[in-house]
Design a protein around this motif. Sequence first.
Motif, PDB file in Angstrom:
ATOM      1  N   GLY A  86     -22.553 -20.734  11.231  1.00 13.85           N
ATOM      2  CA  GLY A  86     -23.568 -19.699  11.362  1.00 13.85           C
ATOM      3  C   GLY A  86     -23.427 -18.838  12.593  1.00 13.85           C
ATOM      4  N   VAL A  87     -22.425 -19.108  13.413  1.00  9.76           N
ATOM      5  CA  VAL A  87     -22.170 -18.315  14.624  1.00  9.76           C
ATOM      6  C   VAL A  87     -20.671 -18.103  14.759  1.00  9.76           C
ATOM      7  CG1 VAL A  87     -24.214 -19.142  15.864  1.00  9.76           C
ATOM      8  CG2 VAL A  87     -22.032 -20.366  16.094  1.00  9.76           C
ATOM      9  N   THR A  88     -20.273 -17.075  15.478  1.00 13.35           N
ATOM     10  CA  THR A  88     -18.860 -16.849  15.753  1.00 13.35           C
ATOM     11  C   THR A  88     -18.431 -17.744  16.907  1.00 13.35           C
ATOM     12  OG1 THR A  88     -19.269 -15.121  17.379  1.00 13.35           O
ATOM     13  CG2 THR A  88     -19.091 -14.438  15.055  1.00 13.35           C
ATOM     14  N   PRO A  89     -17.135 -17.972  17.074  1.00 15.70           N
ATOM     15  CA  PRO A  89     -16.659 -18.758  18.216  1.00 15.70           C
ATOM     16  C   PRO A  89     -17.140 -18.174  19.547  1.00 15.70           C
ATOM     17  CG  PRO A  89     -14.901 -18.521  16.625  1.00 15.70           C
ATOM     18  CD  PRO A  89     -16.019 -17.639  16.145  1.00 15.70           C
ATOM     19  N   GLU A  90     -17.179 -16.833  19.665  1.00 12.81           N
ATOM     20  CA  GLU A  90     -17.633 -16.210  20.910  1.00 12.81           C
ATOM     21  C   GLU A  90     -19.094 -16.536  21.194  1.00 12.81           C
ATOM     22  OE1 GLU A  90     -15.497 -14.805  19.006  1.00 12.81           O
ATOM     23  OE2 GLU A  90     -13.841 -14.426  20.383  1.00 12.81           O
ATOM     24  N   THR A  91     -19.920 -16.517  20.146  1.00 14.18           N
ATOM     25  CA  THR A  91     -21.332 -16.860  20.320  1.00 14.18           C
ATOM     26  C   THR A  91     -21.464 -18.294  20.793  1.00 14.18           C
ATOM     27  OG1 THR A  91     -21.982 -15.319  18.583  1.00 14.18           O
ATOM     28  CG2 THR A  91     -23.576 -17.015  19.191  1.00 14.18           C
ATOM     29  N   LEU A  92     -20.678 -19.181  20.243  1.00 17.02           N
ATOM     30  CA  LEU A  92     -20.712 -20.586  20.658  1.00 17.02           C
ATOM     31  C   LEU A  92     -20.317 -20.720  22.126  1.00 17.02           C
ATOM     32  CD1 LEU A  92     -21.074 -23.559  19.817  1.00 17.02           C
ATOM     33  CD2 LEU A  92     -18.645 -23.591  19.226  1.00 17.02           C
ATOM     34  N   ILE A  93     -19.325 -19.934  22.529  1.00 12.55           N
ATOM     35  CA  ILE A  93     -18.889 -19.963  23.935  1.00 12.55           C
ATOM     36  C   ILE A  93     -19.996 -19.479  24.858  1.00 12.55           C
ATOM     37  CG2 ILE A  93     -17.291 -18.936  25.601  1.00 12.55           C
ATOM     38  CD1 ILE A  93     -15.207 -18.868  23.314  1.00 12.55           C
ATOM     39  N   ARG A  94     -20.690 -18.383  24.446  1.00 12.16           N
ATOM     40  CA  ARG A  94     -21.769 -17.833  25.287  1.00 12.16           C
ATOM     41  C   ARG A  94     -22.958 -18.768  25.368  1.00 12.16           C
ATOM     42  NH1 ARG A  94     -20.337 -12.927  22.606  1.00 12.16           N
ATOM     43  NH2 ARG A  94     -22.088 -13.180  21.154  1.00 12.16           N
ATOM     44  N   GLN A  95     -23.147 -19.586  24.357  1.00 11.25           N
ATOM     45  CA  GLN A  95     -24.270 -20.532  24.347  1.00 11.25           C
ATOM     46  C   GLN A  95     -24.049 -21.719  25.264  1.00 11.25           C
ATOM     47  OE1 GLN A  95     -24.627 -21.534  20.203  1.00 11.25           O
ATOM     48  NE2 GLN A  95     -25.823 -19.701  19.675  1.00 11.25           N
ATOM     49  N   GLN A  96     -22.814 -21.893  25.716  1.00 14.14           N
ATOM     50  CA  GLN A  96     -22.522 -23.032  26.558  1.00 14.14           C
ATOM     51  C   GLN A  96     -23.130 -22.842  27.941  1.00 14.14           C
ATOM     52  OE1 GLN A  96     -18.282 -23.673  26.618  1.00 14.14           O
ATOM     53  NE2 GLN A  96     -18.117 -23.671  24.389  1.00 14.14           N
ATOM     54  N   PRO A  97     -23.650 -23.926  28.547  1.00 14.94           N
ATOM     55  CA  PRO A  97     -24.267 -23.837  29.873  1.00 14.94           C
ATOM     56  C   PRO A  97     -23.242 -23.522  30.939  1.00 14.94           C
ATOM     57  CG  PRO A  97     -24.051 -26.135  29.165  1.00 14.94           C
ATOM     58  CD  PRO A  97     -23.677 -25.282  27.975  1.00 14.94           C
TER      59      PRO A  97
END
Length: 276
Positions: free
Chosen positions: A265-276
């Motif tokens: 449901g998210v792109t790899p970039e979105t997952l990266i940005r969600q990381q703390p």
Amino acid sequence: MSDKILPITRVLEDSFVYSCAFEKQRGFEQFVPHHVLAFQFSGETHIQHQSGVIVLKKNQVLLARKHQLTKTVKIPGADKEYKIISVILTDIALQQFVSEADLTNNKKYEGENILLLKSDALMKSYFQSLLPYIEKSKKISKKLAAIKINEAIELVLNQKPSLKTFFFDFANSHKIDLQKFMLQNFHYNVPIENFAKLTGRSLAGFKRDFDKVFRTSPRKWLQEKRLAEAHYLIQQKKQKPGDIYLDLGFENLSHFYTSFKEKFGVTPETLIRQQP
């Protein structure tokens, strides 16, 4: 007009493969159906196989067993050139050799699948003798090809007689642990038929056993497993999508991005940005 020198790959009589490159190249996943004897003239070949990684350096000789999966990276040497010749040793050629030499072998081969052999004067001279056919005439007769194949087999056995079982074990593959094999090799982007062969099964038998073990189809399981591994590497190991998609068996970055978003449901970039 570009003056860039293009890489060259030539195949003679389906028995000799010549590869020359001038920039670092990543090879495609390969199912190796036949034994291969190779000599590295210049540069290096980094080979990822089912038991690890081996580096074939300048003037080294490699012997690879049939029926395995590999990934390669071609790296030019200090002279900016990568050059290698591989000799394909088919079961037909090996069986003919056994018949003519009146050899017998009743033992099953149980050694390593990829070996580095001694690069002695005889071995070097043999591969040097192949260069004119490939670089100059670009052809070789069937009769002469058979002679050169037999010469390669003789040279290996002269150097290491114990490899008779390596060459002349013609027994059909036995079924191996399917679950263990797939968990170790899911990242190879090869046809399902090749996975079947490597586990000692027909395609129908492979699909049937796969369903019993994983409760899904091979294609769906491979996609899910590769995406799960990608999610882990990006989220936990902080790796970049462009650095991992090929290693995980995806054909291109666009396909990887589309599949990843459909799954999570998210792109790899979105997952990266969600990381703390």
